[in-house]
Design an enzyme around this catalytic site. Sequence first.
Site, PDB file in Angstrom:
ATOM      1  N   GLN A 116       2.897   3.827   3.773  1.00  0.00           N
ATOM      2  CA  GLN A 116       2.761   2.398   3.431  1.00  0.00           C
ATOM      3  C   GLN A 116       3.738   1.544   4.264  1.00  0.00           C
ATOM      4  OE1 GLN A 116       2.883   4.744   0.402  1.00  0.00           O
ATOM      5  NE2 GLN A 116       0.798   4.962   1.100  1.00  0.00           N
ATOM      6  N   ARG A 175       8.205   9.878 -18.251  1.00  0.00           N
ATOM      7  CA  ARG A 175       8.644  11.228 -18.632  1.00  0.00           C
ATOM      8  C   ARG A 175       7.538  12.048 -19.291  1.00  0.00           C
ATOM      9  NH1 ARG A 175      13.800   8.496 -21.259  1.00  0.00           N
ATOM     10  NH2 ARG A 175      12.015   7.547 -22.270  1.00  0.00           N
ATOM     11  N   ASP A 227      -0.442   0.993   7.785  1.00  0.00           N
ATOM     12  CA  ASP A 227      -1.316   1.189   8.950  1.00  0.00           C
ATOM     13  C   ASP A 227      -0.765   0.564  10.227  1.00  0.00           C
ATOM     14  OD1 ASP A 227      -3.037   2.490   7.189  1.00  0.00           O
ATOM     15  OD2 ASP A 227      -4.156   0.653   6.763  1.00  0.00           O
ATOM     16  N   GLY A 269      -2.900   7.218   5.129  1.00  0.00           N
ATOM     17  CA  GLY A 269      -3.793   7.793   6.135  1.00  0.00           C
ATOM     18  C   GLY A 269      -3.093   7.611   7.461  1.00  0.00           C
ATOM     19  N   HIS A 270      -2.549   8.681   7.999  1.00  0.00           N
ATOM     20  CA  HIS A 270      -1.750   8.592   9.221  1.00  0.00           C
ATOM     21  C   HIS A 270      -2.511   9.272  10.356  1.00  0.00           C
ATOM     22  CE1 HIS A 270       2.209   8.101   6.732  1.00  0.00           C
ATOM     23  NE2 HIS A 270       1.338   7.145   6.518  1.00  0.00           N
ATOM     24  N   THR A 321      -6.196   2.184  -3.358  1.00  0.00           N
ATOM     25  CA  THR A 321      -7.014   3.180  -2.669  1.00  0.00           C
ATOM     26  C   THR A 321      -7.763   4.059  -3.672  1.00  0.00           C
ATOM     27  OG1 THR A 321      -5.189   4.736  -2.620  1.00  0.00           O
ATOM     28  CG2 THR A 321      -5.401   3.265  -0.727  1.00  0.00           C
ATOM     29  N   GLY A 358       0.761   2.263  12.417  1.00  0.00           N
ATOM     30  CA  GLY A 358       0.784   3.306  13.447  1.00  0.00           C
ATOM     31  C   GLY A 358       1.993   4.229  13.283  1.00  0.00           C
ATOM     32  N   LYS A 359       2.388   4.466  12.019  1.00  0.00           N
ATOM     33  CA  LYS A 359       3.551   5.329  11.761  1.00  0.00           C
ATOM     34  C   LYS A 359       3.290   6.761  12.218  1.00  0.00           C
ATOM     35  CE  LYS A 359       3.210   4.131   7.453  1.00  0.00           C
ATOM     36  NZ  LYS A 359       2.268   3.003   7.552  1.00  0.00           N
ATOM     37  N   VAL A 366      -8.412   5.473   4.887  1.00  0.00           N
ATOM     38  CA  VAL A 366      -8.708   6.219   3.661  1.00  0.00           C
ATOM     39  C   VAL A 366     -10.042   5.772   3.067  1.00  0.00           C
ATOM     40  CG1 VAL A 366      -7.912   6.676   1.298  1.00  0.00           C
ATOM     41  CG2 VAL A 366      -6.270   6.615   3.165  1.00  0.00           C
ATOM     42  N   THR A 367     -10.288   4.461   3.041  1.00  0.00           N
ATOM     43  CA  THR A 367     -11.447   3.973   2.293  1.00  0.00           C
ATOM     44  C   THR A 367     -12.550   3.389   3.179  1.00  0.00           C
ATOM     45  OG1 THR A 367     -10.428   1.794   2.097  1.00  0.00           O
ATOM     46  CG2 THR A 367      -9.997   3.344   0.318  1.00  0.00           C
ATOM     47  N   GLY A 368     -12.269   3.182   4.477  1.00  0.00           N
ATOM     48  CA  GLY A 368     -13.280   2.607   5.368  1.00  0.00           C
ATOM     49  C   GLY A 368     -13.497   1.107   5.180  1.00  0.00           C
TER      50      GLY A 368
HETATM   51  P1  GDP Z   1      -0.271   4.596   9.798  1.00  0.00           P
HETATM   52  O1  GDP Z   1      -0.840   4.603   8.428  1.00  0.00           O
HETATM   53  O2  GDP Z   1       0.865   3.646   9.934  1.00  0.00           O
HETATM   54  O3  GDP Z   1       0.081   5.953  10.334  1.00  0.00           O
HETATM   55  O4  GDP Z   1      -1.421   4.013  10.742  1.00  0.00           O
HETATM   56  P2  GDP Z   1      -2.996   4.377  10.698  1.00  0.00           P
HETATM   57  O5  GDP Z   1      -3.194   5.682  11.360  1.00  0.00           O
HETATM   58  O6  GDP Z   1      -3.550   4.203   9.340  1.00  0.00           O
HETATM   59  O7  GDP Z   1      -3.593   3.180  11.520  1.00  0.00           O
HETATM   60  C1  GDP Z   1      -3.265   2.956  12.842  1.00  0.00           C
HETATM   61  C2  GDP Z   1      -4.546   3.035  13.693  1.00  0.00           C
HETATM   62  O8  GDP Z   1      -4.308   2.476  14.957  1.00  0.00           O
HETATM   63  C3  GDP Z   1      -4.984   4.456  13.965  1.00  0.00           C
HETATM   64  O9  GDP Z   1      -6.376   4.497  14.141  1.00  0.00           O
HETATM   65  C4  GDP Z   1      -4.252   4.786  15.261  1.00  0.00           C
HETATM   66  O10 GDP Z   1      -4.867   5.813  16.017  1.00  0.00           O
HETATM   67  C5  GDP Z   1      -4.361   3.467  15.960  1.00  0.00           C
HETATM   68  N1  GDP Z   1      -3.264   3.153  16.868  1.00  0.00           N
HETATM   69  C6  GDP Z   1      -1.937   3.442  16.765  1.00  0.00           C
HETATM   70  N2  GDP Z   1      -1.243   2.865  17.764  1.00  0.00           N
HETATM   71  C7  GDP Z   1      -2.140   2.170  18.494  1.00  0.00           C
HETATM   72  C8  GDP Z   1      -2.044   1.329  19.651  1.00  0.00           C
HETATM   73  O11 GDP Z   1      -0.981   1.080  20.199  1.00  0.00           O
HETATM   74  N3  GDP Z   1      -3.203   0.773  20.102  1.00  0.00           N
HETATM   75  C9  GDP Z   1      -4.414   1.001  19.508  1.00  0.00           C
HETATM   76  N4  GDP Z   1      -5.486   0.420  20.015  1.00  0.00           N
HETATM   77  N5  GDP Z   1      -4.534   1.785  18.422  1.00  0.00           N
HETATM   78  C10 GDP Z   1      -3.420   2.353  17.931  1.00  0.00           C
HETATM   79  P1  IMO Z   2      -0.427   4.117   5.192  1.00  0.00           P
HETATM   80  O1  IMO Z   2       0.676   5.106   4.921  1.00  0.00           O
HETATM   81  C1  IMO Z   2      -2.339   0.373   4.006  1.00  0.00           C
HETATM   82  C2  IMO Z   2      -2.386  -0.520  -0.295  1.00  0.00           C
HETATM   83  C3  IMO Z   2      -3.725  -0.562  -0.988  1.00  0.00           C
HETATM   84  C4  IMO Z   2      -3.438  -1.561  -2.066  1.00  0.00           C
HETATM   85  C5  IMO Z   2      -2.018  -1.249  -2.476  1.00  0.00           C
HETATM   86  C6  IMO Z   2      -1.913  -0.328  -3.674  1.00  0.00           C
HETATM   87  O2  IMO Z   2      -1.626   4.716   5.816  1.00  0.00           O
HETATM   88  O3  IMO Z   2       0.122   2.949   5.934  1.00  0.00           O
HETATM   89  P2  IMO Z   2      -2.311   2.267  -4.007  1.00  0.00           P
HETATM   90  O4  IMO Z   2      -3.547   3.104  -3.812  1.00  0.00           O
HETATM   91  O5  IMO Z   2      -1.155   2.697  -3.186  1.00  0.00           O
HETATM   92  O6  IMO Z   2      -1.952   2.108  -5.444  1.00  0.00           O
HETATM   93  O7  IMO Z   2      -2.740   0.806  -3.492  1.00  0.00           O
HETATM   94  O8  IMO Z   2      -1.444  -0.608  -1.345  1.00  0.00           O
HETATM   95  N1  IMO Z   2      -2.089   0.733   0.463  1.00  0.00           N
HETATM   96  C7  IMO Z   2      -2.108   0.838   1.786  1.00  0.00           C
HETATM   97  N2  IMO Z   2      -2.454  -0.053   2.739  1.00  0.00           N
HETATM   98  N3  IMO Z   2      -1.881   1.587   4.362  1.00  0.00           N
HETATM   99  C8  IMO Z   2      -1.498   2.477   3.425  1.00  0.00           C
HETATM  100  O9  IMO Z   2      -0.892   3.640   3.727  1.00  0.00           O
HETATM  101  C9  IMO Z   2      -1.658   2.144   2.067  1.00  0.00           C
HETATM  102  N4  IMO Z   2      -1.413   2.780   0.908  1.00  0.00           N
HETATM  103  C10 IMO Z   2      -1.679   1.901  -0.061  1.00  0.00           C
HETATM  104  O10 IMO Z   2      -4.736  -0.989  -0.114  1.00  0.00           O
HETATM  105  O11 IMO Z   2      -3.447  -2.871  -1.552  1.00  0.00           O
HETATM  106 MG    MG Z   3      -2.669   4.400   7.512  1.00  0.00          MG
END
Ligand code: GDP
Ligand code: IMO
Ligand code: MG
Length: 437
Positions: free
Chosen positions: A227, A141, A12, A39-40, A127, A14-15, A305-307
């Site tokens: 991740q 396998r 999370d 969750g991107h 998750t 911000g990928k 993903v999970t809130g």
């Molecule tokens: P990812 O899993 O790495 O793609 O990141 P997520 O989308 O799960 O979480 C990043 C959150 O931060 C999302 O709600 C984005 O819209 C938000 N976000 C990304 N870059 C920025 C930033 O520079 N500032 C703020 N305030 N939010 C951002």
């Molecule tokens: P993105 O791509 C943040 C965390 C879970 C848990 C551990 C194992 O959005 O950055 P899993 O369901 O993968 O077996 O859970 O990894 N986790 C993440 N945390 N962002 C994610 O993806 C994650 N995907 C898994 O919370 O600690």
């Molecule tokens: Mg994410």
Amino acid sequence: MTVTIVGAQLGDEGKGGIVDLYGDAADVVARYQGGDNAGHTVVEDGDEYKLSLVPSGAVRGKTGVLGNGVVVNPRTLFDEIDALNERGLDPDVRIARRAHVIMPYHRVLDGIEEEAKSDSDLEAGTTGRGIGPTYEDKVGRRGIRVGDLLDPAVLRDRLEYVVPQKRAIYEDVYGKSAGEEFDVEALFEEFRAFGERIRAEDMAVNAGEFLAQQEHAGANVMLEGAQGTSLDIDHGIYPYVTSSNPTAGYAATGTGLGVTEVGRGEVIGIIKAYLSRVGTGPLPTELDGDLAEYIRDEGGEYGTVTGRPRRVGWLDMPMLRHAARARRFTAIAINHLDVLAGLDELRVGHAYELDGETIETMPATTERWGDCEPIYRTFDGWPEVDWRDVANEGYDALPEAAREYVEYVETELGVPAYAISVGPDRADSIVRTDPFA
Ligand code: GDP
Ligand code: IMO
Ligand code: MG
């Protein structure tokens, strides 16, 4: 040419936003690991897209590939594609025939194992998407692959072997009573139908060959990690990790591209300006109280993903050194600088103290990491400003203290920040270097 996007911390970071930011110059965006645990988020002109399997290039209409290293839940994939269709997007998604399929029993077993671990300190806080159990079956396998969905005879054979085993684990080990998730006939009918849709929409590919052909034709390929480095099964904080390798080495294995191909391109580590974490395990720079609540609210730190409310902490520099140096980032992107605005001062875990010694990178066991005491550096805070204006004007418009923070991170990691984000929208980012240029 390839550009690989890798999370530098705990997910999370911000990928998705950075994939989208640079996505204009990409022709193809491929995922190489993980599944719908990801969750991107992409925000384009205020429209927010939360993507778990469809690669983030879809918002710009780029071809997406789910590589062989991804674990694919066809239910969530097609739900996501259908939801995007309803919003006017028509994502072109190709799926590796070699990719493994997340079956309903994987999700059930993920949940039951977490429940079993909840009395110990081993629970990873997954998750619940069945990621771990699916990778277990791949390595054991006994997995089912996307290619098998296209061949009913093979699908039936595989199910007849594996489902009774899974049912026995569920019933005999855990003492539960199995439902449709463990029923060969029901699974066969549902997943054969997914295979038909994959065929009808011409989605199945030999990912390595498909991507190599694209590359030879001059395409720009973006490799979208899910991740983050500290969630890597090998390089992360085991056992509080995911079951795949988010680090760039797997971008080759998980797509079928050559390591030389990936290595010729840039590898950009994505950094959140502080730490956030869903899930369990130690977190040396963790914050609590009002400050944690402030950052959680400003940053909207609730799981995509999970809130779940995320744990938050100060930036952890040994964690970033571990990610950037050993994994050889060629550049970084720093996100969420806006979230920290308004604090009088902020801190960074610059190094750790462990057994009376100062160390600059993470110990290799999570237990030892939990013993680390951060040695903090304090930075001046920066004010709340109109971040859209800053993004429009460019790097020099950032408040001075924010620039000092960025430059500290660049210096410590020895790589430049190609992009800086000060808000969630595509328009809230400052691009200093385009990796495809
Ligand atoms: P990812 O899993 O790495 O793609 O990141 P997520 O989308 O799960 O979480 C990043 C959150 O931060 C999302 O709600 C984005 O819209 C938000 N976000 C990304 N870059 C920025 C930033 O520079 N500032 C703020 N305030 N939010 C951002
Ligand atoms: P993105 O791509 C943040 C965390 C879970 C848990 C551990 C194992 O959005 O950055 P899993 O369901 O993968 O077996 O859970 O990894 N986790 C993440 N945390 N962002 C994610 O993806 C994650 N995907 C898994 O919370 O600690
Ligand atoms: Mg994410």
